[in-house]
Write a protein that holds these residues in place. Structure first.
Motif, PDB file in Angstrom:
ATOM      1  N   SER A  41       0.829  -1.200   0.000  1.00  0.00           N
ATOM      2  CA  SER A  41       0.000   0.000   0.000  1.00  0.00           C
ATOM      3  C   SER A  41       0.863   1.249   0.000  1.00  0.00           C
ATOM      4  N   ILE A  42       0.231   2.352  -0.412  1.00  0.00           N
ATOM      5  CA  ILE A  42       0.764   3.689  -0.203  1.00  0.00           C
ATOM      6  C   ILE A  42       0.001   4.252   0.994  1.00  0.00           C
ATOM      7  N   VAL A  43       0.720   4.848   1.947  1.00  0.00           N
ATOM      8  CA  VAL A  43       0.078   5.379   3.151  1.00  0.00           C
ATOM      9  C   VAL A  43       0.472   6.842   3.350  1.00  0.00           C
ATOM     10  N   ILE A  44      -0.538   7.658   3.679  1.00  0.00           N
ATOM     11  CA  ILE A  44      -0.341   9.037   4.110  1.00  0.00           C
ATOM     12  C   ILE A  44      -0.891   9.101   5.527  1.00  0.00           C
ATOM     13  N   GLY A  50       2.269  11.270  19.035  1.00  0.00           N
ATOM     14  CA  GLY A  50       2.303   9.818  18.917  1.00  0.00           C
ATOM     15  C   GLY A  50       0.973   9.157  18.582  1.00  0.00           C
ATOM     16  N   GLN A  51      -0.105   9.928  18.460  1.00  0.00           N
ATOM     17  CA  GLN A  51      -1.423   9.397  18.119  1.00  0.00           C
ATOM     18  C   GLN A  51      -1.767   9.748  16.672  1.00  0.00           C
ATOM     19  N   VAL A  52      -2.152   8.739  15.881  1.00  0.00           N
ATOM     20  CA  VAL A  52      -2.530   8.981  14.487  1.00  0.00           C
ATOM     21  C   VAL A  52      -3.872   9.709  14.455  1.00  0.00           C
ATOM     22  N   ILE A  53      -3.908  10.858  13.772  1.00  0.00           N
ATOM     23  CA  ILE A  53      -5.149  11.631  13.670  1.00  0.00           C
ATOM     24  C   ILE A  53      -5.717  11.647  12.246  1.00  0.00           C
ATOM     25  N   HIS A  54      -4.927  11.197  11.280  1.00  0.00           N
ATOM     26  CA  HIS A  54      -5.386  11.132   9.884  1.00  0.00           C
ATOM     27  C   HIS A  54      -4.603  10.022   9.197  1.00  0.00           C
ATOM     28  N   TYR A  55      -5.318   9.080   8.554  1.00  0.00           N
ATOM     29  CA  TYR A  55      -4.664   7.927   7.935  1.00  0.00           C
ATOM     30  C   TYR A  55      -5.396   7.601   6.645  1.00  0.00           C
ATOM     31  N   GLN A  84      -2.417   8.244  -4.740  1.00  0.00           N
ATOM     32  CA  GLN A  84      -3.170   8.364  -3.496  1.00  0.00           C
ATOM     33  C   GLN A  84      -3.362   9.846  -3.217  1.00  0.00           C
ATOM     34  N   TRP A  85      -4.617  10.276  -3.051  1.00  0.00           N
ATOM     35  CA  TRP A  85      -4.942  11.669  -2.742  1.00  0.00           C
ATOM     36  C   TRP A  85      -5.505  11.744  -1.330  1.00  0.00           C
ATOM     37  N   THR A  86      -5.215  12.842  -0.642  1.00  0.00           N
ATOM     38  CA  THR A  86      -5.888  13.105   0.625  1.00  0.00           C
ATOM     39  C   THR A  86      -5.964  14.609   0.838  1.00  0.00           C
ATOM     40  N   ARG A  87      -7.069  15.023   1.409  1.00  0.00           N
ATOM     41  CA  ARG A  87      -7.215  16.430   1.800  1.00  0.00           C
ATOM     42  C   ARG A  87      -6.819  16.536   3.262  1.00  0.00           C
ATOM     43  N   LEU A  88      -5.943  17.479   3.560  1.00  0.00           N
ATOM     44  CA  LEU A  88      -5.500  17.644   4.938  1.00  0.00           C
ATOM     45  C   LEU A  88      -6.670  18.108   5.793  1.00  0.00           C
ATOM     46  N   LYS A  90      -9.159  19.516   8.935  1.00  0.00           N
ATOM     47  CA  LYS A  90      -9.247  20.760   9.693  1.00  0.00           C
ATOM     48  C   LYS A  90      -8.550  20.588  11.037  1.00  0.00           C
ATOM     49  N   ASN A  91      -8.254  21.702  11.655  1.00  0.00           N
ATOM     50  CA  ASN A  91      -7.690  21.745  13.007  1.00  0.00           C
ATOM     51  C   ASN A  91      -6.312  21.102  13.124  1.00  0.00           C
ATOM     52  N   LEU A  92      -5.525  21.154  12.080  1.00  0.00           N
ATOM     53  CA  LEU A  92      -4.153  20.669  12.176  1.00  0.00           C
ATOM     54  C   LEU A  92      -3.309  21.677  12.946  1.00  0.00           C
ATOM     55  N   GLN A  93      -2.248  21.179  13.550  1.00  0.00           N
ATOM     56  CA  GLN A  93      -1.307  22.042  14.271  1.00  0.00           C
ATOM     57  C   GLN A  93       0.040  22.002  13.555  1.00  0.00           C
ATOM     58  N   PRO A  94       0.800  23.079  13.599  1.00  0.00           N
ATOM     59  CA  PRO A  94       2.093  23.132  12.897  1.00  0.00           C
ATOM     60  C   PRO A  94       3.054  22.013  13.299  1.00  0.00           C
ATOM     61  N   THR A  95       2.940  21.512  14.524  1.00  0.00           N
ATOM     62  CA  THR A  95       3.864  20.469  14.990  1.00  0.00           C
ATOM     63  C   THR A  95       3.386  19.052  14.665  1.00  0.00           C
ATOM     64  N   ASP A  96       2.206  18.913  14.035  1.00  0.00           N
ATOM     65  CA  ASP A  96       1.742  17.583  13.626  1.00  0.00           C
ATOM     66  C   ASP A  96       2.745  16.992  12.637  1.00  0.00           C
ATOM     67  N   LEU A  97       2.931  15.687  12.719  1.00  0.00           N
ATOM     68  CA  LEU A  97       3.939  15.001  11.914  1.00  0.00           C
ATOM     69  C   LEU A  97       3.289  14.318  10.713  1.00  0.00           C
ATOM     70  N   LEU A  98       3.798  14.607   9.526  1.00  0.00           N
ATOM     71  CA  LEU A  98       3.345  13.977   8.284  1.00  0.00           C
ATOM     72  C   LEU A  98       4.315  12.871   7.911  1.00  0.00           C
ATOM     73  N   LYS A  99       3.774  11.682   7.646  1.00  0.00           N
ATOM     74  CA  LYS A  99       4.580  10.566   7.145  1.00  0.00           C
ATOM     75  C   LYS A  99       3.925  10.044   5.873  1.00  0.00           C
ATOM     76  N   VAL A 100       4.749   9.821   4.867  1.00  0.00           N
ATOM     77  CA  VAL A 100       4.302   9.182   3.633  1.00  0.00           C
ATOM     78  C   VAL A 100       5.217   7.991   3.428  1.00  0.00           C
ATOM     79  N   TYR A 101       4.608   6.800   3.246  1.00  0.00           N
ATOM     80  CA  TYR A 101       5.432   5.604   3.121  1.00  0.00           C
ATOM     81  C   TYR A 101       4.735   4.525   2.300  1.00  0.00           C
ATOM     82  N   PHE A 102       5.548   3.576   1.826  1.00  0.00           N
ATOM     83  CA  PHE A 102       5.043   2.359   1.200  1.00  0.00           C
ATOM     84  C   PHE A 102       5.069   1.280   2.265  1.00  0.00           C
ATOM     85  N   MET A 103       4.055   0.449   2.274  1.00  0.00           N
ATOM     86  CA  MET A 103       3.990  -0.676   3.191  1.00  0.00           C
ATOM     87  C   MET A 103       3.920  -1.952   2.342  1.00  0.00           C
ATOM     88  N   ALA A 104       4.873  -2.846   2.517  1.00  0.00           N
ATOM     89  CA  ALA A 104       4.901  -4.113   1.780  1.00  0.00           C
ATOM     90  C   ALA A 104       5.282  -5.210   2.770  1.00  0.00           C
TER      91      ALA A 104
END
Length: 120
Positions: A41-44, A50-55, A84-88, A90-104
């Protein structure tokens, strides 16, 4: 197994709520995987403290050589674009961490021409 492509804070990437991200790559697999839940998969992912808020996740196998657009379709031994498209959210914070990865998890996956684009 994870192959990280991009890891940064939203502030460092100058990203804001409501913007669109697109991840795209050209993929190739020797064999189609069964069961489908182990397929690559492609994951955003966006996390806060440490808590996932958007996947958002999209399977790769079903997109390769799938002219009928079947949910379970796709053929091995074909190169093909997967996006893979995603709309960011609402209510994001500047310190939120974005990760984009392939999972195999099981089989070898080839990727070329990997792209990460911002759409406004």
């Amino acid at each position: 197994k994870y192959e990280e492509l991009f890891v940064t804070t939203l502030e460092e990437a100058d990203l804001l709520s409501g913007q669109w991200l697109r991840v795209a790559a050209l993929f190739f697999k020797e064999q189609k995987e069964f069961p489908c839940y182990t397929a690559p998969s492609i994951v955003i992912e966006i996390s806060r403290s440490g808590q996932v808020i958007h996947y958002r996740q999209v399977r790769i196998d079903s997109k390769l050589a799938n002219s009928s657009n079947s949910l379970w379709g796709g053929q091995a031994k074909h190169w093909g674009w997967v996006r893979q498209w995603t709309r960011l959210p609402k209510n994001l914070q500047p310190t939120d961490l974005l990760k984009v990865y392939f999972m195999a998890e099981a089989q070898l996956l080839y990727a070329d021409e990997v792209q990460l684009d911002l759409w406004e």
